[in-house]
Design an enzyme around this catalytic site. Structure first.
Site, short mmCIF file in Angstrom:
data_model
loop_
_atom_site.label_atom_id
_atom_site.label_comp_id
_atom_site.label_asym_id
_atom_site.label_seq_id
_atom_site.Cartn_x
_atom_site.Cartn_y
_atom_site.Cartn_z
N CYS A 127 18.51 30.06 58.98
CA CYS A 127 17.39 29.97 59.92
C CYS A 127 16.16 29.33 59.28
O CYS A 127 15.48 28.50 59.90
CB CYS A 127 17.02 31.35 60.44
SG CYS A 127 18.38 32.33 61.09
N ASP A 128 15.85 29.73 58.04
CA ASP A 128 14.54 29.42 57.48
C ASP A 128 14.55 28.54 56.23
O ASP A 128 13.49 28.18 55.73
CB ASP A 128 13.82 30.74 57.12
CG ASP A 128 13.60 31.61 58.35
OD1 ASP A 128 13.43 31.05 59.45
OD2 ASP A 128 13.59 32.85 58.20
N CYS A 147 17.41 35.32 56.55
CA CYS A 147 18.37 34.33 57.07
C CYS A 147 18.11 32.95 56.48
O CYS A 147 17.17 32.27 56.88
CB CYS A 147 18.30 34.27 58.59
SG CYS A 147 19.44 33.08 59.34
#
Length: 319
Positions: A137-138, A134
C-alpha cells in the site's frame, strides 16, 4: 426482533462493495458498521493503486464514497459491532453491542483482519504518517528513503524485499538473533544488498516530531543498551489477526483463524453464511481484492436466496 433478508458485518472495501451489489439486487441489506468503520483504509493516507482515481484518493474519502454509494441504492447502516451470532438455524441471530438482536436469512461476514502492532510509545499516533503495516500500500511513498521493517517471519522478509525496490536502504529489526522466516525467504533477503540487519533489537518507541518519523528506539536484548536507529519510515510486519472471535467456533477456519470458503465461491461450511475480504484472505490483503470478493459474496447471496437448495449450493460452491 428485526428481521432482514441479508445482513453484512463490516464496512471495509469488501463489506461496502457487498452492500452496493446487494442493495442494487433489491435485497435491502442491513450493514453493521463494526468497531472500526471503514476498515484499515481509514488508517491510510493517500491510496494510489485503487483503479479509477488517477491522482489517488485518501483512504477515509474512498470509504465514505463507497458508503454513500451503497446508501444511494437502499443499504441501511447500523452503528455498532457484532458481539455474537447463532448460526445453528435459519434465520440466523446476530447480537450487536451485547444487547440488540437481529435476524437474517443470509449473512455476509466481512469483518476484516487487524494488523498486529508493537504496542510501543509513539506507534499508534504515527500510523499513516511514517508508520505503516502494508508495504504494498505505502511503499511507493518511501522512494529513496531509509526505512525499517520490524519482524522476523516470512511476511517481514517479503515486505523488506518489496520495499528495497523503492527505498535507499531497508533495515530489518528483530528482537532475537534467529528468524522465524523460512530458509528461502531469509536467503532472498540476505542476498539483497539494500537490506541491512539489526538483530537482538527490541523496539521500545517510535521517535518523531509529531509530523514525521525520525527514528526507532530499540533495546539490545543481550546488553540492555538503548539506542535510536535513524529512519524515515517504519513498517510493522508481525502478522495479522482475523476478526473472527465473535463466531465462537461456528464456522470452519484455518489454524490462524481465517474463515475457510468453498472453491471459488465465498460460501462457508454453513449454508447461507458467506465470507469476503481480509477475514477470509491471509495472502493478498488489498482493497481491490477485498472489493472483488465483496461483489462475489453479494452475488452468491442473491443466488442462495433465489432458492438454490443446500445440495445444489454446495455443488456450485465447490466448482
Amino acid at each position: 426482533m428485526e428481521k432482514h433478508r441479508v445482513m453484512i458485518l463490516g464496512t471495509g472495501p469488501a463489506g461496502l462493495t457487498a452492500a452496493i451489489y446487494a442493495a442494487r439486487a433489491n435485497l435491502e441489506p442491513l450493514v453493521v458498521e463494526g468497531n472500526e468503520p471503514g476498515g484499515q483504509l481509514t488508517l491510510t493516507t493517500e491510496i494510489e493503486n485503487f483503479p479509477g482515481f488517477e491522482e489517488g484518493i485518501m483512504g477515509p474519502q474512498l470509504m465514505d464514497q463507497m458508503r454513500r454509494q451503497a446508501e444511494r441504492f437502499g443499504a441501511k447502516f447500523y452503528t455498532g459491532y457484532v458481539t455474537g451470532v447463532d448460526l445453528s438455524k435459519r434465520p440466523f441471530t446476530v447480537t450487536v453491542n451485547d444487547e440488540e438482536q437481529f435476524e437474517a436469512e443470509a449473512l455476509i461476514i466481512s469483518t476484516g483482519a487487524s494488523a498486529k502492532l508493537l504496542g510501543i510509545k509513539g506507534e499508534s499516533e504515527m500510523i499513516g504518517h511514517g508508520v505503516s503495516t502494508c508495504a504494498t500500500c505505502d511503499g511507493f511513498f518511501f522512494r529513496g528513503k531509509r526505512i525499517i521493517v520490524v519482524g522476523g517471519g516470512d511476511s517481514a522478509m517479503e515486505e523488506a524485499t518489496f520495499l528495497a525496490k523503492f527505498a535507499s536502504e531497508v533495515t530489518i529489526v528483530h528482537r532475537r538473533d534467529t528468524l522465524r522466516a523460512s530458509k528461502v525467504m531469509q536467503e532472498r533477503a540476505r542476498s539483497n544488498p539494500k537490506i541491512k540487519w539489526e538483530l537482538n533489537a527490541t523496539p521500545t518507541a517510535v521517535i518523531s516530531d509529531g509530523r514525521k518519523v525520525n527514528g526507532l528506539e530499540v533495546k539490545d536484548s543481550k546488553t540492555g543498551e538503548v539506542r535510536v536507529i535513524e529512519t524515515e519510515g517504519i513498517f510493522v510486519a508481525i502478522g495479522h489477526s482475523p476478526n473472527t472471535s465473535f463466531l465462537n467456533g461456528q464456522l470452519d477456519v484455518d489454524a490462524v483463524g481465517y474463515i475457510k470458503t468453498k472453491g471459488v465461491s465465498t460460501a462457508t461450511n454453513v449454508p447461507g453464511v458467506f465470507a469476503c475480504g481480509d477475514v477470509a484472505d491471509a495472502h493478498y490483503r488489498q482493497a481491490i481484492t477485498a472489493a472483488g470478493s465483496g461483489c462475489k459474496a453479494a452475488m452468491d447471496v442473491e443466488k442462495f436466496l433465489e432458492g438454490a437448495s443446500v445440495l445444489d449450493w454446495t455443488a456450485i460452491a465447490e466448482h
